[in-house]
Design a protein around this motif. Structure first.
Motif, PDB file in Angstrom:
ATOM      1  N   UNK A 244      -4.200   9.054   2.440  1.00 29.92           N
ATOM      2  CA  UNK A 244      -2.817   8.574   2.482  1.00 29.92           C
ATOM      3  C   UNK A 244      -2.759   7.051   2.593  1.00 29.92           C
ATOM      4  N   UNK A 245      -3.625   6.483   3.406  1.00 34.21           N
ATOM      5  CA  UNK A 245      -3.632   5.024   3.549  1.00 34.21           C
ATOM      6  C   UNK A 245      -3.978   4.347   2.224  1.00 34.21           C
ATOM      7  N   UNK A 246      -4.858   4.951   1.448  1.00 33.64           N
ATOM      8  CA  UNK A 246      -5.180   4.389   0.135  1.00 33.64           C
ATOM      9  C   UNK A 246      -3.976   4.471  -0.808  1.00 33.64           C
ATOM     10  N   UNK A 247      -3.213   5.552  -0.724  1.00 33.66           N
ATOM     11  CA  UNK A 247      -1.985   5.648  -1.525  1.00 33.66           C
ATOM     12  C   UNK A 247      -0.977   4.583  -1.090  1.00 33.66           C
ATOM     13  N   UNK A 248      -0.904   4.346   0.215  1.00 32.41           N
ATOM     14  CA  UNK A 248       0.001   3.311   0.723  1.00 32.41           C
ATOM     15  C   UNK A 248      -0.418   1.933   0.211  1.00 32.41           C
ATOM     16  N   UNK A 249      -1.719   1.674   0.187  1.00 35.62           N
ATOM     17  CA  UNK A 249      -2.219   0.398  -0.333  1.00 35.62           C
ATOM     18  C   UNK A 249      -1.837   0.245  -1.808  1.00 35.62           C
ATOM     19  N   UNK A 250      -1.990   1.307  -2.580  1.00 33.36           N
ATOM     20  CA  UNK A 250      -1.614   1.238  -3.994  1.00 33.36           C
ATOM     21  C   UNK A 250      -0.124   0.914  -4.155  1.00 33.36           C
ATOM     22  N   UNK A 251       0.711   1.547  -3.363  1.00 38.66           N
ATOM     23  CA  UNK A 251       2.148   1.260  -3.425  1.00 38.66           C
ATOM     24  C   UNK A 251       2.448  -0.169  -2.973  1.00 38.66           C
ATOM     25  N   UNK A 252       1.717  -0.628  -1.971  1.00 42.19           N
ATOM     26  CA  UNK A 252       1.884  -2.002  -1.500  1.00 42.19           C
ATOM     27  C   UNK A 252       1.492  -3.001  -2.600  1.00 42.19           C
TER      28      UNK A 252
ATOM     29  N   UNK B 271       3.267   8.570   7.283  1.00 42.66           N
ATOM     30  CA  UNK B 271       2.629   9.893   7.240  1.00 42.66           C
ATOM     31  C   UNK B 271       1.163   9.797   7.637  1.00 42.66           C
ATOM     32  N   UNK B 272       0.499   8.738   7.192  1.00 45.44           N
ATOM     33  CA  UNK B 272      -0.910   8.549   7.539  1.00 45.44           C
ATOM     34  C   UNK B 272      -1.085   8.355   9.044  1.00 45.44           C
ATOM     35  N   UNK B 273      -0.111   7.725   9.666  1.00 47.08           N
ATOM     36  CA  UNK B 273      -0.198   7.496  11.114  1.00 47.08           C
ATOM     37  C   UNK B 273      -0.156   8.803  11.889  1.00 47.08           C
ATOM     38  N   UNK B 274       0.473   9.832  11.331  1.00 45.32           N
ATOM     39  CA  UNK B 274       0.445  11.144  11.992  1.00 45.32           C
ATOM     40  C   UNK B 274      -0.990  11.665  12.061  1.00 45.32           C
ATOM     41  N   UNK B 275      -1.740  11.489  10.968  1.00 43.37           N
ATOM     42  CA  UNK B 275      -3.154  11.888  10.978  1.00 43.37           C
ATOM     43  C   UNK B 275      -3.964  10.997  11.914  1.00 43.37           C
ATOM     44  N   UNK B 276      -3.650   9.709  11.932  1.00 39.65           N
ATOM     45  CA  UNK B 276      -4.356   8.799  12.831  1.00 39.65           C
ATOM     46  C   UNK B 276      -4.148   9.220  14.283  1.00 39.65           C
ATOM     47  N   UNK B 277      -2.916   9.574  14.626  1.00 40.68           N
ATOM     48  CA  UNK B 277      -2.632  10.040  15.987  1.00 40.68           C
ATOM     49  C   UNK B 277      -3.373  11.340  16.292  1.00 40.68           C
ATOM     50  N   UNK B 278      -3.426  12.221  15.319  1.00 38.64           N
ATOM     51  CA  UNK B 278      -4.155  13.482  15.481  1.00 38.64           C
ATOM     52  C   UNK B 278      -5.654  13.200  15.697  1.00 38.64           C
ATOM     53  N   UNK B 279      -6.198  12.264  14.913  1.00 43.53           N
ATOM     54  CA  UNK B 279      -7.610  11.880  15.056  1.00 43.53           C
ATOM     55  C   UNK B 279      -7.866  11.317  16.450  1.00 43.53           C
ATOM     56  N   UNK B 280      -6.982  10.433  16.909  1.00 42.32           N
ATOM     57  CA  UNK B 280      -7.146   9.847  18.243  1.00 42.32           C
ATOM     58  C   UNK B 280      -7.056  10.909  19.329  1.00 42.32           C
ATOM     59  N   UNK B 281      -6.197  11.893  19.126  1.00 40.62           N
ATOM     60  CA  UNK B 281      -6.060  12.987  20.092  1.00 40.62           C
ATOM     61  C   UNK B 281      -7.342  13.828  20.142  1.00 40.62           C
ATOM     62  N   UNK B 282      -7.944  14.062  18.988  1.00 40.75           N
ATOM     63  CA  UNK B 282      -9.203  14.811  18.951  1.00 40.75           C
ATOM     64  C   UNK B 282     -10.256  14.098  19.773  1.00 40.75           C
ATOM     65  N   UNK B 283     -10.337  12.778  19.613  1.00 43.52           N
ATOM     66  CA  UNK B 283     -11.322  11.990  20.361  1.00 43.52           C
ATOM     67  C   UNK B 283     -11.015  12.038  21.862  1.00 43.52           C
TER      68      UNK B 283
END
Length: 143
Positions: free
Chosen positions: A87-95, A123-135
């Motif tokens: 998702x972050x790569x898609x955001x970069x492309x749009x940027x 949307x990518x930040x939702x995954x980032x938050x999920x990743x941080x929660x896993x850690x």
């Protein structure tokens, strides 16, 4: 199996550092775009994408080589982080599209691309938050 986990654990700090640098470059790109420094904004967007791509390729390599040896927590972490990076790569492309169009004075299209980038990054930040929660919930596995 220990060598698999060791390889994964050795790779994670570098992967994490690249994601953090990608986030930093992305945010700087947005700031530069908002002040109409188009070339510098483009350079930061490219750097952000490079960092995200490096992390994504490293994670995909780990997944290809070691996935069956990993426990469910590590698998969830890898899958979540891959989703985040895609998702972050898609955001970069749009940027980058926004930079291009705004630089060409096509403000409506540029603003639309910028809005798309923001929504995708959100949307990518939702995954980032999920990743941080896993850690956080499995700190012994990620120390």
């Amino acid at each position: 199996m220990d060598s698999s986990i060791d390889n994964v654990n050795e790779s994670m700090p570098k992967i994490s550092d690249r994601i953090v640098q990608g986030d930093k470059d992305y945010n700087e790109s947005v700031e530069l775009l908002n002040t109409k420094y188009f070339e510098q904004s483009r350079e930061k967007a490219i750097s952000s994408g490079d960092n995200y791509n490096d992390s994504l390729h490293s994670l995909q390599s780990i997944k290809d080589k070691y996935y069956k040896d990993l426990n469910q927590v590590h698998r969830d972490y890898i899958d979540t982080t891959i989703n985040e990076l895609e998702l972050k790569l898609k955001a970069v492309d749009s940027l980058k599209d926004a930079i291009y169009y705004l630089e060409m004075y096509e403000n409506y299209t540029g603003s639309s691309c910028g809005s798309d980038a923001n929504e995708i990054m959100y949307d990518a930040l939702n995954y980032q938050n999920e990743r941080n929660e896993i850690v956080q919930n499995n700190s012994k596995l990620f120390s």
